[in-house]
Design a protein around this motif. Structure first.
Motif, PDB file in Angstrom:
ATOM      1  N   ASN A   1       0.863  -1.170   0.000  1.00  0.00           N
ATOM      2  CA  ASN A   1       0.000   0.000   0.000  1.00  0.00           C
ATOM      3  C   ASN A   1       0.907   1.229   0.000  1.00  0.00           C
ATOM      4  O   ASN A   1       1.358   1.698   1.054  1.00  0.00           O
ATOM      5  N   LEU A   2       1.192   1.751  -1.173  1.00  0.00           N
ATOM      6  CA  LEU A   2       2.162   2.830  -1.305  1.00  0.00           C
ATOM      7  C   LEU A   2       1.688   4.110  -0.626  1.00  0.00           C
ATOM      8  O   LEU A   2       2.501   4.856  -0.053  1.00  0.00           O
ATOM      9  N   ILE A   3       0.395   4.363  -0.658  1.00  0.00           N
ATOM     10  CA  ILE A   3      -0.137   5.570  -0.008  1.00  0.00           C
ATOM     11  C   ILE A   3       0.085   5.501   1.498  1.00  0.00           C
ATOM     12  O   ILE A   3       0.511   6.473   2.133  1.00  0.00           O
ATOM     13  N   ALA A   4      -0.196   4.327   2.084  1.00  0.00           N
ATOM     14  CA  ALA A   4       0.023   4.158   3.528  1.00  0.00           C
ATOM     15  C   ALA A   4       1.497   4.285   3.881  1.00  0.00           C
ATOM     16  O   ALA A   4       1.860   4.859   4.914  1.00  0.00           O
ATOM     17  N   LEU A   5       2.362   3.774   3.023  1.00  0.00           N
ATOM     18  CA  LEU A   5       3.800   3.874   3.268  1.00  0.00           C
ATOM     19  C   LEU A   5       4.255   5.337   3.226  1.00  0.00           C
ATOM     20  O   LEU A   5       5.084   5.761   4.048  1.00  0.00           O
ATOM     21  N   LYS A   6       3.745   6.116   2.300  1.00  0.00           N
ATOM     22  CA  LYS A   6       4.118   7.534   2.214  1.00  0.00           C
ATOM     23  C   LYS A   6       3.627   8.295   3.439  1.00  0.00           C
ATOM     24  O   LYS A   6       4.351   9.139   3.987  1.00  0.00           O
ATOM     25  N   GLU A   7       2.408   8.012   3.866  1.00  0.00           N
ATOM     26  CA  GLU A   7       1.877   8.696   5.040  1.00  0.00           C
ATOM     27  C   GLU A   7       2.696   8.388   6.281  1.00  0.00           C
ATOM     28  O   GLU A   7       2.956   9.264   7.107  1.00  0.00           O
ATOM     29  N   LEU A   8       3.129   7.138   6.419  1.00  0.00           N
ATOM     30  CA  LEU A   8       3.913   6.746   7.583  1.00  0.00           C
ATOM     31  C   LEU A   8       5.341   7.279   7.507  1.00  0.00           C
ATOM     32  O   LEU A   8       5.947   7.625   8.521  1.00  0.00           O
ATOM     33  N   SER A   9       5.876   7.365   6.294  1.00  0.00           N
ATOM     34  CA  SER A   9       7.270   7.804   6.121  1.00  0.00           C
ATOM     35  C   SER A   9       7.417   9.310   6.225  1.00  0.00           C
ATOM     36  O   SER A   9       8.537   9.791   6.434  1.00  0.00           O
TER      37      SER A   9
ATOM     38  N   ARG B   1      13.944   2.732  -1.496  1.00  0.00           N
ATOM     39  CA  ARG B   1      13.852   2.083  -2.815  1.00  0.00           C
ATOM     40  C   ARG B   1      12.416   2.072  -3.317  1.00  0.00           C
ATOM     41  O   ARG B   1      12.155   2.272  -4.513  1.00  0.00           O
ATOM     42  N   LEU B   2      11.487   1.818  -2.404  1.00  0.00           N
ATOM     43  CA  LEU B   2      10.073   1.756  -2.788  1.00  0.00           C
ATOM     44  C   LEU B   2       9.512   3.152  -3.060  1.00  0.00           C
ATOM     45  O   LEU B   2       8.792   3.365  -4.038  1.00  0.00           O
ATOM     46  N   LEU B   3       9.833   4.119  -2.212  1.00  0.00           N
ATOM     47  CA  LEU B   3       9.300   5.468  -2.385  1.00  0.00           C
ATOM     48  C   LEU B   3       9.834   6.143  -3.636  1.00  0.00           C
ATOM     49  O   LEU B   3       9.134   6.950  -4.257  1.00  0.00           O
ATOM     50  N   SER B   4      11.057   5.823  -4.023  1.00  0.00           N
ATOM     51  CA  SER B   4      11.633   6.434  -5.221  1.00  0.00           C
ATOM     52  C   SER B   4      11.163   5.762  -6.508  1.00  0.00           C
ATOM     53  O   SER B   4      11.463   6.249  -7.599  1.00  0.00           O
ATOM     54  N   GLY B   5      10.433   4.652  -6.387  1.00  0.00           N
ATOM     55  CA  GLY B   5       9.958   3.950  -7.570  1.00  0.00           C
ATOM     56  C   GLY B   5      10.955   2.972  -8.145  1.00  0.00           C
ATOM     57  O   GLY B   5      10.759   2.448  -9.246  1.00  0.00           O
ATOM     58  N   TYR B   6      12.016   2.719  -7.417  1.00  0.00           N
ATOM     59  CA  TYR B   6      13.040   1.781  -7.872  1.00  0.00           C
ATOM     60  C   TYR B   6      12.564   0.337  -7.762  1.00  0.00           C
ATOM     61  O   TYR B   6      12.883  -0.504  -8.615  1.00  0.00           O
ATOM     62  N   LEU B   7      11.772   0.032  -6.739  1.00  0.00           N
ATOM     63  CA  LEU B   7      11.233  -1.314  -6.535  1.00  0.00           C
ATOM     64  C   LEU B   7       9.738  -1.342  -6.826  1.00  0.00           C
ATOM     65  O   LEU B   7       9.038  -0.346  -6.600  1.00  0.00           O
TER      66      LEU B   7
ATOM     67  N   THR C   1      10.889  12.817   4.194  1.00  0.00           N
ATOM     68  CA  THR C   1       9.679  13.564   3.865  1.00  0.00           C
ATOM     69  C   THR C   1       9.612  13.880   2.380  1.00  0.00           C
ATOM     70  O   THR C   1       8.537  13.796   1.763  1.00  0.00           O
ATOM     71  N   TYR C   2      10.732  14.260   1.779  1.00  0.00           N
ATOM     72  CA  TYR C   2      10.743  14.561   0.346  1.00  0.00           C
ATOM     73  C   TYR C   2      10.264  13.365  -0.471  1.00  0.00           C
ATOM     74  O   TYR C   2       9.437  13.495  -1.380  1.00  0.00           O
ATOM     75  N   LEU C   3      10.799  12.191  -0.165  1.00  0.00           N
ATOM     76  CA  LEU C   3      10.410  10.991  -0.918  1.00  0.00           C
ATOM     77  C   LEU C   3       8.966  10.602  -0.653  1.00  0.00           C
ATOM     78  O   LEU C   3       8.339   9.935  -1.483  1.00  0.00           O
ATOM     79  N   ALA C   4       8.430  10.985   0.499  1.00  0.00           N
ATOM     80  CA  ALA C   4       7.059  10.624   0.844  1.00  0.00           C
ATOM     81  C   ALA C   4       6.029  11.600   0.287  1.00  0.00           C
ATOM     82  O   ALA C   4       4.827  11.345   0.394  1.00  0.00           O
ATOM     83  N   GLU C   5       6.481  12.717  -0.285  1.00  0.00           N
ATOM     84  CA  GLU C   5       5.537  13.668  -0.869  1.00  0.00           C
ATOM     85  C   GLU C   5       4.844  13.037  -2.069  1.00  0.00           C
ATOM     86  O   GLU C   5       5.500  12.585  -3.016  1.00  0.00           O
ATOM     87  N   SER C   6       3.534  13.013  -2.034  1.00  0.00           N
ATOM     88  CA  SER C   6       2.771  12.274  -3.043  1.00  0.00           C
ATOM     89  C   SER C   6       2.908  12.884  -4.436  1.00  0.00           C
ATOM     90  O   SER C   6       2.909  12.165  -5.440  1.00  0.00           O
ATOM     91  N   ASP C   7       3.028  14.215  -4.528  1.00  0.00           N
ATOM     92  CA  ASP C   7       3.110  14.870  -5.830  1.00  0.00           C
ATOM     93  C   ASP C   7       4.533  15.284  -6.174  1.00  0.00           C
ATOM     94  O   ASP C   7       4.747  16.195  -6.977  1.00  0.00           O
ATOM     95  N   GLY C   8       5.512  14.597  -5.592  1.00  0.00           N
ATOM     96  CA  GLY C   8       6.888  15.002  -5.811  1.00  0.00           C
ATOM     97  C   GLY C   8       7.247  16.145  -4.885  1.00  0.00           C
ATOM     98  O   GLY C   8       6.378  16.887  -4.416  1.00  0.00           O
ATOM     99  N   PHE C   9       8.518  16.308  -4.622  1.00  0.00           N
ATOM    100  CA  PHE C   9       8.929  17.277  -3.615  1.00  0.00           C
ATOM    101  C   PHE C   9       9.314  18.617  -4.220  1.00  0.00           C
ATOM    102  O   PHE C   9       9.741  19.520  -3.487  1.00  0.00           O
TER     103      PHE C   9
ATOM    104  N   GLY D   1      11.721  17.831  12.004  1.00  0.00           N
ATOM    105  CA  GLY D   1      10.286  17.611  12.159  1.00  0.00           C
ATOM    106  C   GLY D   1       9.517  18.912  12.259  1.00  0.00           C
ATOM    107  O   GLY D   1       8.449  19.078  11.639  1.00  0.00           O
ATOM    108  N   VAL D   2      10.043  19.859  13.019  1.00  0.00           N
ATOM    109  CA  VAL D   2       9.402  21.173  13.134  1.00  0.00           C
ATOM    110  C   VAL D   2       9.475  21.923  11.805  1.00  0.00           C
ATOM    111  O   VAL D   2       8.519  22.582  11.392  1.00  0.00           O
ATOM    112  N   LEU D   3      10.614  21.809  11.120  1.00  0.00           N
ATOM    113  CA  LEU D   3      10.792  22.510   9.842  1.00  0.00           C
ATOM    114  C   LEU D   3       9.788  22.044   8.796  1.00  0.00           C
ATOM    115  O   LEU D   3       9.136  22.862   8.137  1.00  0.00           O
ATOM    116  N   VAL D   4       9.639  20.732   8.624  1.00  0.00           N
ATOM    117  CA  VAL D   4       8.715  20.229   7.607  1.00  0.00           C
ATOM    118  C   VAL D   4       7.270  20.476   8.008  1.00  0.00           C
ATOM    119  O   VAL D   4       6.395  20.663   7.146  1.00  0.00           O
TER     120      VAL D   4
END
Length: 542
Positions: free
Chosen positions: A231-239, A253-259, A464-472, A518-521
């Motif tokens: 579940n890629l959406i759940a992984l991004k939300e958690l990451s 690897r998964l968030l970057s689309g490599y796997l 956080t950058y890799l977890a951004e759904s629409d790219g960072f 964490g505060v910055l993002v």
């Protein structure tokens, strides 16, 4: 919105100011929402809202705290535990007594009394009024008169009750009005002793990563990653809030689309991509002949790589530098529209560190790591995975590195317009003293803040950058805005161009940890949520 149109949504209906009710436009979600106060009925069967009709002043807040306890998982909140004192409850009468005593003391002027004596007097009044006791730390147990060292003595020494302030915003020139804070000397050293570039400290700092290493989060990642279909959406939300170190390599690897998301296909894809990279090395890097442009590209890479992190012994190893040269040269050949641009070499570093940490073990200190101790197969895996993840990572910001780097110039102008709208005072201060945004933020955009932050903080930021759904690419703009606003007070204290540029190019972030990121993002997300759908602030004024 006028006051007459104000309304209150209650239970699916809207009550207007005149008392009439109408059906609400919004559909009320019956499920409990994490972090939102609930009624006691949800837990005890009653219908009493939190804070109403409570038997005690202290239990009211405790009920509220219990109702929102699911807002963060255990161990995720870096602000809940204060100086090791856990589950401490202070009555309202006690806190008011302590506050009034402090105000009275400072108002009357204490003359020859030291701050330590003042705080001791406050402590005695506090403990006399309090109906609970705080456990004394071993450092201060001997201060209790007539008590043995192993007995409990009520103190608030470890709580450090003071006005919250950011350590980096300390100004030695501002008088402290007689209040001496415990950390003043340390903050003064921290502000004035920063180097030209933040020191990396330990590459795998255990202190810096403690916020994301909690067991509950580790289990959540394991459940998601071990599912037959990810579940890629759940992984991004958690990451988004940080990835545990042990899970970071496979997660990146998964968030970057490599796997792929399919569990049974991952190992096959990994093996195939690693073989493909070795073929690319043979085809491009080990080629007998290169044209003039390729020679120029390799020459520039060969100059830049040794200058990357010169104070870290790991990056001065020959095997590491050769690995970076191959990665950067092949990437440049495969992307002729941009080619190699200075700064891309810094973007390989986080991937290299993450995959090296996976190879040597999560608990090993990378500063003492020798790449020659690894097998050839392990080194090939680190190199190939770093190349493919870098390629995927740069896809959404490739316009930053084309001719004239137009993408970065556009983002710098957007940052200028954004700061002008958010904080006109800071914007005018920079403009008045002749500071152009391009002079300091170009490096922020080009290197994605890798030159401004310690390496482990960069890795946390990239979670956080890799977890951004629409790219960072869009989110990076708001991170830079939040980063600039973080130093607002210090910038406003500088009164000339030289002071402003020295601060902006040498920001004191060498003591930052994951909690700062964490505060910055979080602040960047707030700015994006507020301004991203109001594009007028990104339009250049004519």
């Amino acid at each position: 919105m006028s006051s007459s149109s104000a309304s209150t949504n209650t239970g699916g209906s809207t009550a207007t100011a005149d008392g009439s009710t109408s059906s609400s436009f919004w559909r009320n979600n019956s499920r409990s929402i994490p972090g939102r106060p609930t009624t006691v009925a949800n837990r005890t069967g009653g219908g009493r809202p939190i804070g109403s009709g409570s038997s005690g002043a202290s239990s009211s807040f405790q009920d509220y705290q219990d109702s929102v306890s699911d807002a963060w998982d255990l161990g995720d909140d870096e602000f809940c535990i204060i100086s090791g004192v856990v589950d401490t409850r202070i009555s309202k009468r006690a806190s008011q007594t302590a506050a009034l005593n402090v105000l009275k003391t400072h108002k009357s002027g204490v003359g020859g009394k030291s701050f330590a004596n003042i705080r001791a007097d406050t402590t005695q009044d506090f403990t006399a009024a309090s109906d609970t006791e705080l456990t004394l730390s071993t450092d201060h147990s001997q201060q209790c008169d007539g008590k043995a060292e192993d007995t409990e003595c009520p103190q608030i020494e470890n709580l450090d009750i003071q006005q919250p302030q950011r350590p980096q915003q300390y100004n030695a020139n501002v008088p402290n009005d007689g209040v001496v804070y415990v950390n003043d000397h340390r903050l003064r050293q921290r502000f004035h002793a920063y180097p030209g570039r933040p020191q990396l400290l330990k590459l795998s700092s255990n202190v810096a990563s403690k916020d994301v290493e909690c067991e509950s989060k580790y289990e959540k990642f394991s459940n998601i990653l071990e599912a037959p279909l990810l579940n890629l959406i759940a992984l991004k939300e958690l990451s988004w809030s940080g990835v545990p170190r042990k899970m970071r390599a496979v997660t990146w690897r998964l968030l970057s689309g490599y796997l792929p998301t399919s569990l049974e296909r991952r190992q096959t894809v990994l093996e195939r991509k690693r073989v493909d990279y070795r073929k690319l090395v043979q085809q491009y890097f080990d080629a007998d002949s290169r044209d003039e442009s390729q020679q120029d590209t390799y020459r520039q890479i060969h100059i830049d790589v040794p200058r990357m992190n010169p104070h870290v012994s790991l990056f001065q190893q020959q095997l590491v530098q050769e690995m970076f040269e191959r990665i950067l040269f092949i990437w440049a050949i495969r992307h002729p529209a941009s080619g190699y641009v200075q700064g891309i070499n810094d973007l390989v570093t986080p991937f290299f560190i993450v995959f090296l940490q996976e190879a040597v073990g999560a608990d090993k200190d990378l500063e003492q790591c020798q790449l020659s101790d690894l097998s050839i197969e392990q080194r090939d895996i680190i190199e190939s995975d770093s190349f493919w993840c870098l390629s995927k990572f740069l896809d959404c910001i490739q316009d930053n590195y084309i001719f004239a780097q137009l993408g970065i110039q556009a983002k710098v102008n957007q940052l200028k317009e954004l700061i002008q709208r958010i904080d006109g005072t800071l914007h005018r201060h920079l403009q008045t003293h002749g500071v152009d945004y391009l002079q300091f933020s170009f490096r922020w955009m080009n290197n994605l803040l890798t030159r401004e932050l310690p390496l482990y903080c960069t890795i946390r930021l990239w979670d956080t950058y890799l977890a951004e759904s629409d790219g960072f690419a869009v989110f990076q703009l708001y991170v830079c805005a939040a980063f600039l606003l973080h130093w607002r007070d210090q910038l406003l204290q500088e009164k000339d161009f030289q002071g402003l540029m020295l601060l902006l190019q040498n920001l004191p972030t060498h003591n930052w940890m994951d909690s700062h990121i964490g505060v910055l993002v979080a602040e960047a997300f707030r700015l994006k949520f507020t301004y991203a759908d109001a594009p007028k602030h990104l339009e250049t004024k004519s």
